[in-house]
Design a protein around this motif. Sequence first.
Motif, PDB file in Angstrom:
ATOM      1  N   THR A  61       0.833  -1.181   0.000  1.00  0.00           N
ATOM      2  CA  THR A  61       0.000   0.000   0.000  1.00  0.00           C
ATOM      3  C   THR A  61       0.871   1.236   0.000  1.00  0.00           C
ATOM      4  O   THR A  61       2.073   1.187   0.244  1.00  0.00           O
ATOM      5  CB  THR A  61      -0.897   0.010   1.245  1.00  0.00           C
ATOM      6  OG1 THR A  61      -0.069  -0.051   2.403  1.00  0.00           O
ATOM      7  CG2 THR A  61      -1.856  -1.157   1.237  1.00  0.00           C
ATOM      8  N   ASP A  68      -7.942  -8.266   2.474  1.00  0.00           N
ATOM      9  CA  ASP A  68      -8.482  -8.018   1.142  1.00  0.00           C
ATOM     10  C   ASP A  68      -9.526  -9.100   0.907  1.00  0.00           C
ATOM     11  O   ASP A  68      -9.180 -10.285   0.808  1.00  0.00           O
ATOM     12  CB  ASP A  68      -7.393  -8.104   0.063  1.00  0.00           C
ATOM     13  CG  ASP A  68      -6.452  -6.913   0.114  1.00  0.00           C
ATOM     14  OD1 ASP A  68      -6.886  -5.850   0.557  1.00  0.00           O
ATOM     15  OD2 ASP A  68      -5.285  -7.070  -0.282  1.00  0.00           O
ATOM     16  N   ARG A  87      -0.921  -9.247   5.735  1.00  0.00           N
ATOM     17  CA  ARG A  87      -2.115  -9.096   4.910  1.00  0.00           C
ATOM     18  C   ARG A  87      -2.656 -10.484   4.569  1.00  0.00           C
ATOM     19  O   ARG A  87      -1.891 -11.419   4.349  1.00  0.00           O
ATOM     20  CB  ARG A  87      -1.773  -8.329   3.625  1.00  0.00           C
ATOM     21  CG  ARG A  87      -2.946  -8.077   2.683  1.00  0.00           C
ATOM     22  CD  ARG A  87      -2.465  -7.305   1.451  1.00  0.00           C
ATOM     23  NE  ARG A  87      -1.970  -6.000   1.826  1.00  0.00           N
ATOM     24  CZ  ARG A  87      -2.710  -4.899   1.894  1.00  0.00           C
ATOM     25  NH1 ARG A  87      -3.994  -4.961   1.599  1.00  0.00           N
ATOM     26  NH2 ARG A  87      -2.185  -3.740   2.240  1.00  0.00           N
ATOM     27  N   GLU A  96      -5.370 -12.146   1.851  1.00  0.00           N
ATOM     28  CA  GLU A  96      -6.278 -12.010   0.717  1.00  0.00           C
ATOM     29  C   GLU A  96      -7.216 -13.217   0.718  1.00  0.00           C
ATOM     30  O   GLU A  96      -6.771 -14.353   0.560  1.00  0.00           O
ATOM     31  CB  GLU A  96      -5.509 -11.945  -0.602  1.00  0.00           C
ATOM     32  CG  GLU A  96      -4.669 -10.687  -0.751  1.00  0.00           C
ATOM     33  CD  GLU A  96      -4.005 -10.585  -2.116  1.00  0.00           C
ATOM     34  OE1 GLU A  96      -4.236 -11.494  -2.954  1.00  0.00           O
ATOM     35  OE2 GLU A  96      -3.267  -9.616  -2.337  1.00  0.00           O
ATOM     36  N   THR A 119       2.192 -11.676   2.599  1.00  0.00           N
ATOM     37  CA  THR A 119       0.754 -11.767   2.375  1.00  0.00           C
ATOM     38  C   THR A 119       0.400 -13.230   2.186  1.00  0.00           C
ATOM     39  O   THR A 119       1.083 -13.948   1.462  1.00  0.00           O
ATOM     40  CB  THR A 119       0.331 -10.974   1.118  1.00  0.00           C
ATOM     41  OG1 THR A 119       0.479  -9.575   1.366  1.00  0.00           O
ATOM     42  CG2 THR A 119      -1.118 -11.256   0.746  1.00  0.00           C
TER      43      THR A 119
END
Length: 390
Positions: free
Chosen positions: A2, A238, A191, A193, A164
């Motif tokens: 980000t 996400d 993170r 997803e 991630t």
Amino acid sequence: MTGMAPATKIENADPTCALAPVGLLAELTHRCPLQCSYCSNPLEMERPNTELSTSEWQSVMHQAGEMGVLQLHLSGGEPTARKDLEEILESAVKAGLYTNLITAGVLLNKERLQKLADIGLDHVQLSIQDVDPANADIISNYKGGAQKKREVARWVREIGLPLTVNAPLHRMNIENLPNIIDYAVEVGAERLEVAHIQYYAWALKNRAALMPTHEAFMKTVDIIKEAKERLKGILVFDFVLPDYYAKYPKPCMGGWASGLLSITPSGKVLPCHASESIPGLKFDNVKDKSLLDIWMEGNAFQAFRGTDWMKEPCRSCDRKEIDFGGCRCQAYALTGDATNTDPACSLSPFHEEWAKIADEEAHKEPPPVVFRRMGGAGKKDNIPQTEPAE
């Protein structure tokens, strides 16, 4: 990943493609030891003897940096199957690209991961099939992957790289979402997803086996909502909703040929990694033309760029520059016409029939999963419970 700078403006360019793509998906190879039942790679994958050479990929990285691309996603197949990954990465780092390695992890060892980090790798995205080892083996048609992935996640954090975890969601693992979230926290991911899979390519063959019920999907919404609040400051989420239960479609790649491009192992440049499924598009190759020329003038990139190509109901819709009619590949796969409104949209004349089929499939006993058959690393470990690919 980000906080990246905005897209670079290309001087003297047509307004429809004046901004350089923010991201480049480099599919270094289609070789992969896993045979995931939802694989988004094309039905006819490219063979190793057609892959771009080291120097050709290095040229791509240089061109990408020159035209203003910001993020590079090294993918496949399994990118670590390339013995020259280090050389390709080094050229990307020199070109000033933010580098993300998208990997299943099963071919990695800590020494190689450390070497990649030393060269300048910025980020690792580790894909998992499930946190239940036996179920992960079934989904990927590969034995022992879950334990190896835990080791890779640990190595990533020990080396100091951001991590991630990517967990594609479908009927075969949807009930384990709470455990997947716990797993991401345990391995130190920053993170997670969670993407309900999109049904094209190999996933479309297995749709009836993979489609979750609407009720199961709605549970995931509540689970993610609670986890986001509980893990605020610990884990970023996400969450990608399933098209089949959407009111409006997701914008295709953020808008066809507006911010992302993909390069296949043999060098074909695509507006999205599934676009070869649409007949009639002409795909240029980096062996023949510059990346910039292809981005600005390529036939496939111009085909659905902007909104002029649209027909009703998209043409007069006030959402046409929000979702751009949805996914072109999905529109073709499900209606036979890539210019139709994505059936994920409630305004599509195909939506009601499409949603009914999905609901019926989701509530039936799932058929056996069909796995693709392509040789390569890990073949000896394949789980035999499979039907032959068509």
